[in-house]
Design a protein around this motif. Structure first.
Motif, PDB file in Angstrom:
ATOM      1  N   MET A  10       0.816  -1.210   0.000  1.00  0.00           N
ATOM      2  CA  MET A  10       0.000   0.000   0.000  1.00  0.00           C
ATOM      3  C   MET A  10       0.853   1.265   0.000  1.00  0.00           C
ATOM      4  N   GLN A  14       0.785   3.975  -2.929  1.00  0.00           N
ATOM      5  CA  GLN A  14       0.467   5.368  -2.634  1.00  0.00           C
ATOM      6  C   GLN A  14       1.569   6.302  -3.113  1.00  0.00           C
ATOM      7  N   ILE A  67     -11.884   3.997   2.560  1.00  0.00           N
ATOM      8  CA  ILE A  67     -10.733   3.692   1.700  1.00  0.00           C
ATOM      9  C   ILE A  67     -10.108   4.986   1.202  1.00  0.00           C
ATOM     10  N   ASP A  68     -10.933   5.945   0.816  1.00  0.00           N
ATOM     11  CA  ASP A  68     -10.416   7.249   0.393  1.00  0.00           C
ATOM     12  C   ASP A  68      -9.639   7.911   1.528  1.00  0.00           C
ATOM     13  N   TRP A  70      -8.135   6.441   3.940  1.00  0.00           N
ATOM     14  CA  TRP A  70      -6.886   5.704   4.139  1.00  0.00           C
ATOM     15  C   TRP A  70      -5.813   6.142   3.142  1.00  0.00           C
ATOM     16  N   HIS A  71      -6.209   6.446   1.902  1.00  0.00           N
ATOM     17  CA  HIS A  71      -5.255   6.980   0.922  1.00  0.00           C
ATOM     18  C   HIS A  71      -4.566   8.232   1.476  1.00  0.00           C
ATOM     19  N   LEU A 154     -10.029  -3.908   3.930  1.00  0.00           N
ATOM     20  CA  LEU A 154      -9.503  -2.582   3.616  1.00  0.00           C
ATOM     21  C   LEU A 154      -8.405  -2.691   2.554  1.00  0.00           C
ATOM     22  N   GLN A 157     -10.044  -3.418  -0.888  1.00  0.00           N
ATOM     23  CA  GLN A 157     -10.718  -2.253  -1.447  1.00  0.00           C
ATOM     24  C   GLN A 157      -9.724  -1.128  -1.760  1.00  0.00           C
ATOM     25  N   TYR A 158      -8.670  -1.031  -0.955  1.00  0.00           N
ATOM     26  CA  TYR A 158      -7.652  -0.011  -1.232  1.00  0.00           C
ATOM     27  C   TYR A 158      -7.003  -0.255  -2.594  1.00  0.00           C
ATOM     28  N   LYS A 161      -9.431   0.842  -5.274  1.00  0.00           N
ATOM     29  CA  LYS A 161      -9.576   2.293  -5.427  1.00  0.00           C
ATOM     30  C   LYS A 161      -8.303   2.920  -5.990  1.00  0.00           C
ATOM     31  N   ASN A 162      -7.148   2.364  -5.620  1.00  0.00           N
ATOM     32  CA  ASN A 162      -5.899   2.882  -6.152  1.00  0.00           C
ATOM     33  C   ASN A 162      -5.850   2.675  -7.664  1.00  0.00           C
TER      34      ASN A 162
END
Length: 223
Positions: A10, A14, A67-68, A70-71, A154, A157-158, A161-162
């Motif tokens: 992650m 990111q 999730i957003d 968490w970004h 998480l 889904q992360y 979304k990424n």
């Protein structure tokens, strides 16, 4: 709790996303916790809070807002760790390891018992902490629990979304050319369906998400 490999994945994703948006993102020092404030506000909307009309909690979209968030938390952790991704990894793992032990939190002269707070008040607390430039993983973890979102979910889904964020950039998001509404639905809603239909353990999980997004995007353009 996330594994060391999941945390590394992650943080690496990111880093790549932030560099895609702006190669000089660390020097720019964008206000990532301000973004947490706004995303938490959107989470409140998906939960429903208006007492003067009937509202239904949209759990899937509520999770997607987390999730957003968490970004942006990852981005802030990376920013505060300077050029050291290993330092960011150690900082995040240390914070996550204490989430179950932290049952109360002191903020703005008040002591908050996390187990006693309803979800909406936890989201408000997250907003206040973020506005004060504080990262409190224990609060975020408690919100996750209330939203039926495990650390493994998480992660799944992360990644989804990424990939969506990269897809947006590839299709003109920064230039204002991207269409966020696909056949009457937001792209976030389409993503939820896609990642639920795929196996996270597949080696081509990320590529499969991207291909499915591309198909849905092109189909919506034709309709």
């Amino acid at each position: 709790m996330l594994s060391a490999d999941q945390v590394n994945t992650m943080l690496s994703m990111q880093q790549s996303m932030n560099s895609r948006v702006d190669p000089n993102w660390k020097k720019a020092r964008y206000p990532y916790l301000r973004a947490v404030v706004l995303e938490a506000g959107e989470a409140i909307e998906h939960h429903g809070w208006k007492w003067w009309k009937k509202q239904e909690k949209d759990l899937a979209q509520l999770q997607m807002e987390l999730i957003d968030i968490w970004h942006f938390i990852l981005s802030e952790v990376l920013l505060r760790s300077g050029e050291s991704e290993s330092k960011a990894h150690a900082s995040l793992r240390a914070a996550m390891s204490t989430t179950h032990a932290i049952r109360e939190l002191r903020f703005d002269g008040e002591t908050y018992q996390l187990a006693e707070l309803p979800l909406l008040e936890k989201l408000e607390l997250l907003i206040g902490l973020s506005a004060a430039r504080r990262i409190e993983i224990s609060v975020f973890a408690s919100i996750m629990t209330d939203c039926q979102l495990s650390w493994n979910e998480l992660f799944r889904q992360y990644v989804g979304k990424n990939v969506l964020n990269f897809f947006r950039q590839d299709n003109g998001y920064k230039e204002g050319k991207y269409r966020k509404i696909w056949s009457g639905r937001e792209d976030n809603e389409v993503l939820v369906e896609i990642i639920q239909s795929l196996d996270v353990s597949d080696s081509d999980f990320k590529d499969a998400i991207y291909a499915s997004l591309q198909t849905a995007y092109e189909t919506s353009e034709e309709s």
